[in-house]
Design a protein around this motif. Structure first.
Motif, PDB file in Angstrom:
ATOM      1  N   LEU A 215      21.962  92.996  26.880  1.00 45.96           N
ATOM      2  CA  LEU A 215      21.692  93.413  28.261  1.00 45.96           C
ATOM      3  C   LEU A 215      22.975  93.371  29.092  1.00 45.96           C
ATOM      4  O   LEU A 215      23.269  94.307  29.853  1.00 45.96           O
ATOM      5  N   CYS A 216      23.754  92.298  28.923  1.00 50.39           N
ATOM      6  CA  CYS A 216      25.013  92.165  29.678  1.00 50.39           C
ATOM      7  C   CYS A 216      25.972  93.309  29.351  1.00 50.39           C
ATOM      8  O   CYS A 216      26.622  93.856  30.249  1.00 50.39           O
ATOM      9  N   GLY A 217      26.050  93.662  28.074  1.00 51.62           N
ATOM     10  CA  GLY A 217      26.941  94.756  27.676  1.00 51.62           C
ATOM     11  C   GLY A 217      26.566  96.052  28.363  1.00 51.62           C
ATOM     12  O   GLY A 217      27.441  96.795  28.831  1.00 51.62           O
ATOM     13  N   THR A 218      25.271  96.321  28.480  1.00 53.82           N
ATOM     14  CA  THR A 218      24.799  97.541  29.156  1.00 53.82           C
ATOM     15  C   THR A 218      25.138  97.508  30.633  1.00 53.82           C
ATOM     16  O   THR A 218      25.633  98.496  31.204  1.00 53.82           O
ATOM     17  N   ILE A 228      39.327  95.831  38.637  1.00 55.69           N
ATOM     18  CA  ILE A 228      39.667  94.488  38.163  1.00 55.69           C
ATOM     19  C   ILE A 228      38.395  93.677  37.920  1.00 55.69           C
ATOM     20  O   ILE A 228      38.279  92.964  36.912  1.00 55.69           O
ATOM     21  N   GLN A 229      37.415  93.807  38.842  1.00 54.27           N
ATOM     22  CA  GLN A 229      36.156  93.088  38.639  1.00 54.27           C
ATOM     23  C   GLN A 229      35.441  93.579  37.377  1.00 54.27           C
ATOM     24  O   GLN A 229      34.900  92.782  36.611  1.00 54.27           O
ATOM     25  N   LYS A 230      35.464  94.890  37.153  1.00 53.34           N
ATOM     26  CA  LYS A 230      34.801  95.444  35.964  1.00 53.34           C
ATOM     27  C   LYS A 230      35.477  94.930  34.683  1.00 53.34           C
ATOM     28  O   LYS A 230      34.802  94.506  33.736  1.00 53.34           O
ATOM     29  N   GLU A 231      36.808  94.955  34.683  1.00 50.87           N
ATOM     30  CA  GLU A 231      37.518  94.495  33.480  1.00 50.87           C
ATOM     31  C   GLU A 231      37.352  92.992  33.271  1.00 50.87           C
ATOM     32  O   GLU A 231      37.295  92.513  32.139  1.00 50.87           O
ATOM     33  N   PHE A 236      34.996  88.476  30.143  1.00 46.94           N
ATOM     34  CA  PHE A 236      33.999  87.405  30.021  1.00 46.94           C
ATOM     35  C   PHE A 236      33.048  87.713  28.855  1.00 46.94           C
ATOM     36  O   PHE A 236      32.802  86.870  27.983  1.00 46.94           O
ATOM     37  N   PHE A 237      32.533  88.937  28.837  1.00 42.82           N
ATOM     38  CA  PHE A 237      31.596  89.371  27.801  1.00 42.82           C
ATOM     39  C   PHE A 237      32.235  89.270  26.406  1.00 42.82           C
ATOM     40  O   PHE A 237      31.644  88.726  25.464  1.00 42.82           O
ATOM     41  N   LEU A 238      33.459  89.755  26.277  1.00 35.25           N
ATOM     42  CA  LEU A 238      34.129  89.759  24.967  1.00 35.25           C
ATOM     43  C   LEU A 238      34.533  88.358  24.527  1.00 35.25           C
ATOM     44  O   LEU A 238      34.494  88.037  23.335  1.00 35.25           O
ATOM     45  N   VAL A 239      34.909  87.495  25.484  1.00 33.72           N
ATOM     46  CA  VAL A 239      35.231  86.107  25.139  1.00 33.72           C
ATOM     47  C   VAL A 239      34.009  85.422  24.540  1.00 33.72           C
ATOM     48  O   VAL A 239      34.112  84.693  23.543  1.00 33.72           O
ATOM     49  N   LEU A 240      32.831  85.670  25.130  1.00 35.22           N
ATOM     50  CA  LEU A 240      31.605  85.088  24.582  1.00 35.22           C
ATOM     51  C   LEU A 240      31.339  85.605  23.169  1.00 35.22           C
ATOM     52  O   LEU A 240      30.967  84.836  22.272  1.00 35.22           O
ATOM     53  N   GLN A 250      33.106  83.386  11.283  1.00 39.42           N
ATOM     54  CA  GLN A 250      33.202  84.774  10.806  1.00 39.42           C
ATOM     55  C   GLN A 250      34.520  85.387  11.284  1.00 39.42           C
ATOM     56  O   GLN A 250      34.575  86.170  12.228  1.00 39.42           O
ATOM     57  N   VAL A 251      35.576  85.010  10.600  1.00 34.36           N
ATOM     58  CA  VAL A 251      36.929  85.352  11.027  1.00 34.36           C
ATOM     59  C   VAL A 251      37.230  86.846  10.868  1.00 34.36           C
ATOM     60  O   VAL A 251      37.941  87.430  11.682  1.00 34.36           O
ATOM     61  N   LYS A 252      36.687  87.445   9.833  1.00 35.39           N
ATOM     62  CA  LYS A 252      36.915  88.873   9.607  1.00 35.39           C
ATOM     63  C   LYS A 252      36.039  89.721  10.531  1.00 35.39           C
ATOM     64  O   LYS A 252      36.506  90.706  11.119  1.00 35.39           O
ATOM     65  N   SER A 253      34.785  89.340  10.670  1.00 35.30           N
ATOM     66  CA  SER A 253      33.848  90.108  11.489  1.00 35.30           C
ATOM     67  C   SER A 253      34.255  90.167  12.950  1.00 35.30           C
ATOM     68  O   SER A 253      33.905  91.099  13.670  1.00 35.30           O
ATOM     69  N   VAL A 254      35.002  89.171  13.410  1.00 31.05           N
ATOM     70  CA  VAL A 254      35.347  89.086  14.830  1.00 31.05           C
ATOM     71  C   VAL A 254      36.492  90.029  15.213  1.00 31.05           C
ATOM     72  O   VAL A 254      36.710  90.307  16.392  1.00 31.05           O
ATOM     73  N   LYS A 255      37.219  90.550  14.233  1.00 33.13           N
ATOM     74  CA  LYS A 255      38.455  91.277  14.534  1.00 33.13           C
ATOM     75  C   LYS A 255      38.285  92.448  15.509  1.00 33.13           C
ATOM     76  O   LYS A 255      39.093  92.600  16.432  1.00 33.13           O
ATOM     77  N   PRO A 256      37.248  93.304  15.362  1.00 29.05           N
ATOM     78  CA  PRO A 256      37.103  94.402  16.332  1.00 29.05           C
ATOM     79  C   PRO A 256      36.915  93.907  17.765  1.00 29.05           C
ATOM     80  O   PRO A 256      37.517  94.449  18.703  1.00 29.05           O
ATOM     81  N   CYS A 257      36.097  92.844  17.946  1.00 29.59           N
ATOM     82  CA  CYS A 257      35.882  92.287  19.294  1.00 29.59           C
ATOM     83  C   CYS A 257      37.167  91.685  19.848  1.00 29.59           C
ATOM     84  O   CYS A 257      37.487  91.846  21.032  1.00 29.59           O
TER      85      CYS A 257
END
Length: 611
Positions: A215-218, A228-231, A236-240, A250-257
Motif C-alpha cells: 500500500l505504501c509503495g502505491t 524532495i518530500q517525494k524522494e 524511507f520505503f526502500l530502507v524498510l 537474503q543478500v542477493k535478493s536485496v540487490k535491486p532494492c
C-alpha cells in the motif's frame, strides 16, 4: 574592556525598556521591545541567555494580557530547556503556558507547542507517566488543527516505542494514517504507514508488513508534491525493504532494492530545498534531513557488504559515513547520529576481526563503549551487541573462557531473535573448540536446529546453523554427516551470495576430503576457497587453505606448488601473530573481562577510559 562596554550597553537597553513600560507607554511597544531584545540576546554569538531570560521575565512585572503571559511563559520555558540546565524552572514556565493557553480560544500554536515541549521535558526527567496523559489530552483537543494533531500523534507513538510498547505505538500510527487520509494529506498518511511498517518489522509481524508496504509503495508512487518530500518517502520505503531483506539474510535478493535506494539518494542530493510551504498544514513534516538520509544509505550499504562478504567495500563506505557523521555532529546534536555511528562501528568491527585487524577492532570496541557510556538509551539498546563483539574478539585471540562469558552475558541482555540466534551460533562454535562441553553444546544445537523449527526466518543464520553442525560432525569424525550439512550450507550460501559462509564450507569440505585421502576432490574445494577468501579477504580461511594446499601439493609430489603454499602460510601466520600480539598488549584488552550490568554504563565508560 570592549566586552564589558558591550555588556553595559545591553543592560542599559534593558533598563530603558523597563522604564518605558512603567511610564505609561502603550503595552504593545514595551512588549515588542522586550521581545526584540530577548531574541537579539538569544541569537547573539555567543548567545547571551542570561540577558534574554531577564528581558522575558521583565514582561511579568507589568501584568500583561493572558495571551502575552502564556506566550512569554512558553518562550522562557523553551529558552531555559534548550540553553540551560535549569529544567525545574523550565518545567514551571511550560506548565503555566500549557495551563493558561487552554483557557484562551484560538491560541493553538502556543497551547500545543507548550504541550509538546513539556512532555519532552517530562520524559527527560523520567516522568513518563506525566507525559502520556498530557499528550493524550493535547491530541484529543487538537483534531481541528491538522499539523499539531499529527505531530502530537507521532510524539506519543515515539514515546510508546521507546518504552518497547510497540502495539500501542502501532495503534497510534494507524489512527494518524486514517486522520491524514481524512484531511487529504497522502504524504503524511504515507509517513504514518511507513513508521508503522518499521515497527511491525521490529515485531516480526511479517504477515502485516507485506500488505502495508505494498500500500505504501502505491501511495508513494502516486503522490505528486514537493520532489524532495517525494524522494524522502521513497528512501524511507526502500530502507524498510532493504533492512527486511537483510534481516532475512537474503543478500542477493536485496540487490535491486539497494540499487534503487542508492540511486534515490543521489537524486535527492541534486535537488534544491523548496522554500514554498505546502498548502496542506498536515504536510509540514520531513522524515529525515537529507544529510542524515545519506548516512543511513551508507549504513545499509555497509550492512549488505558485510553480510555478502565484500569487506573492502564495507570499509570504504564506513569511512565515508563516519567522515560525514563527524561533520554533522559538529553542528547537530541529534541522538540518531550517535546511533548511526555505533551501528557502523559494530559492523566494521566484525569486518576487521575477519580481515585480521584485531587490534584496530579492539580500539573500536572501546570507542563503542565510550559512546554508549554517554547515553543510557544507547547503552540499553546496544549492551548485548557490545558483549557479542567482545565475545567475537575473544574467539579471535583464543580466549575461549572469556568468549563464553561474554556470549552468555549477551544472551541475558537481548530479546532480539536474530541477534539471539547469532550469539547462540557463535557460542556453539566456542563449545566445539573447547571439546569438553558436550551437554551445553547439544542443548544449544537443539535450539538452533536448521532441519526442524529453526527459530528465525534468516536465510543466512539457518545456513550458518548447518555449518556449525558440519563443523561438529567433522571434529567427531562423522565425515559423511559433515558433508551433508556442509553441502546444505553451500547450497544456501550460493543461492544468496553469502561469500564468507561459502569459503568456510569449501575449505572444511576440502579438509574432510583430504582426511579421507581424496586429494583431487580436496583440491577442487580448497582452491576456490582460497580464491574467495582472498577476495573477501578472510585471513583465517586463507591461513587454513594455504596449510591444506601445502599438504595437498606435498602429498601429490608438487614440490614447487607446495613450497609456494608453505610460503603463503608462513606469511599469513606472521601477519596474524603480529596482530594477535599487538591486540593483546593493548590496555583495552582488559575489556574481555568486563561484565556490563543494566545500570552499569558508567562502569563501562570508566573501564574504557581508565587505560
Amino acid at each position: 574592556m570592549h566586552a564589558d562596554s558591550a555588556s553595559f550597553k545591553d543592560w542599559t537597553a534593558v533598563v530603558f525598556v523597563s522604564k518605558m513600560a512603567t511610564s505609561g507607554e502603550a503595552p504593545e511597544s514595551w512588549y515588542l521591545a522586550l521581545l526584540g531584545f530577548a531574541e537579539h540576546f538569544r541569537t547573539s554569538s555567543p548567545p547571551k541567555i542570561r540577558l534574554c531570560v531577564h528581558c522575558l521575565q521583565a514582561v511579568f512585572q507589568f501584568k500583561p494580557p493572558q495571551r502575552v503571559e502564556a506566550r512569554t511563559h512558553l518562550q522562557l520555558g523553551s529558552v531555559l530547556y534548550h540553553h540551560t540546565k535549569n529544567t525545574e524552572l523550565a518545567r514551571s514556565h511550560l506548565e503555566k503556558a500549557w495551563f493558561i493557553s487552554q483557557q484562551i480560544p484560538q491560541f493553538e500554536d502556543v497551547k500545543f507547542e507548550a504541550a509538546s515541549l513539556l512532555s519532552e521535558l517530562y520524559c527527560q526527567q523520567n516522568l513518563v507517566d506525566s507525559a502520556k496523559p498530557l499528550l493524550r489530552k493535547a491530541i484529543q483537543i487538537s483534531q481541528q488543527t491538522p499539523y499539531w494533531h499529527c505531530r502530537l500523534l507521532f510524539q506519543l507513538a515515539q514515546l510508546h516505542t521507546l518504552e518497547k510498547d510497540l502495539v500501542s505505538a502501532c495503534d497510534l500510527l494507524g489512527v494518524g494514517a486514517e486522520y491524514a487520509r481524512v484531511v487529504g494529506s497522502e504524504y503524511t498518511r504515507a509517513l504514518f504507514l511507513l513508521s508503522k511498517g518499521m515497527l511491525l518489522l521490529m515485531e516480526r509481524k511479517l504477515g502485516e508488513v507485506h500488505p502495508l508496504l505494498t500500500l505504501c509503495g502505491t501511495i508513494v508512487e502516486n503522490w505528486q508534491g514537493n520532489p524532495i518530500q517525494k524522494e524522502s518517502l521513497r528512501v524511507f520505503f526502500l530502507v524498510l525493504q532493504v533492512t527486511h531483506y537483510l534481516d532475512a539474510g537474503q543478500v542477493k535478493s536485496v540487490k535491486p532494492c539497494l540499487k534503487q535506494l542508492q540511486q534515490c539518494i543521489q537524486t535527492i542530493s541534486t535537488l534544491h530545498d523548496d522554500e514554498i510551504l505546502p498548502s496542506n498544514p498536515a504536510d509540514l513534516f520531513h522524515w529525515l534531513p537529507k544529510e542524515h538520509m545519506c548516512v543511513l544509505v551508507y549504513l545499509v550499504t555497509v550492512m549488505h557488504s558485510m553480510q555478502a562478504g565484500y569487506l573492502e567495500k564495507a570499509q570504504k563506505y564506513t569511512d565515508k559515513a563516519l567522515m560525514q557523521l563527524e561533520k554533522l555532529k559538529m553542528l547537530d546534536s541529534s541522538p540518531i547520529l550517535s546511533t548511526f555511528q555505533v551501528i557502523l562501528l559494530e559492523h566494521i568491527i566484525m569486518c576487521r576481526l575477519v580481515t585480521g585487524h584485531k587490534a584496530t577492532a579492539l580500539q573500536e570496541i572501546s570507542q563503542v563503549c565510550q559512546l554508549c557510556a554517554q547515553s543510557p538509551r544507547l547503552f540499553t539498546n546496544h549492551a548485548s551487541q557490545l558483549h557479542t563483539l567482545l565475545g567475537l574478539y575473544c574467539i579471535s585471540v583464543n580466549c575461549m573462557d572469556n568468549a563464553e562469558a561474554q556470549f552468555t552475558a549477551a544472551l541475558r541482555l537481548t530479546t532480539h531473535q536474530e541477534l539471539w540466534a547469532f550469539i547462540v551460533t557463535n557460542l556453539a562454535s566456542v563449545y566445539i573448540r573447547e571439546g569438553n562441553r558436550h551437554q551445553e553444546l547439544y542443548s544449544l544445537l537443539e535450539r538452533i536446529n536448521p532441519d526442524h523449527n529453526f527459530p528465525v526466518s534468516s536465510h543466512c543464520l539457518r545456513a550458518a546453523a548447518f555449518y556449525i553442525r558440519g563443523l561438529l560432525s567433522f571434529f567427531q569424525g562423522r565425515y559423511n554427516e559433515a558433508k551433508r550439512f556442509l553441502r546444505e550450507t553451500l547450497k544456501m550460501s550460493n543461492a544468496e551470495d553469502l561469500n564468507r559462509l561459502t569459503a568456510c564450507s569449501l575449505v572444511l569440505l576440502g579438509h574432510i576430503f583430504y582426511v579421507l585421502g581424496n586429494h583431487r576432490e580436496s583440491n577442487n574445494m580448497v582452491v576456490p576457497a582460497m580464491q574467495l577468501a582472498s577476495k573477501i579477504p578472510d585471513m583465517s580461511v586463507q591461513l587454513w587453505s594455504s596449510a591444506l594446499l601445502k599438504d595437498l601439493n606435498k602429498a601429490c609430489g608438487n614440490t614447487i606448488d607446495a613450497h609456494e603454499a608453505a610460503q603463503m602460510h608462513q606469511n599469513f601466520s606472521q601477519q596474524l601473530l603480529q596482530d594477535h600480539i599487538a591486540a593483546c598488549s593493548l590496555p583495552e584488552h582488559n575489556l574481555i573481562s568486563v561484565r556490563i550490568h543494566q545500570s552499569g554504563y558508567k562502569y563501562v565508560y570508566n573501564s574504557c577510559t581508565a587505560f
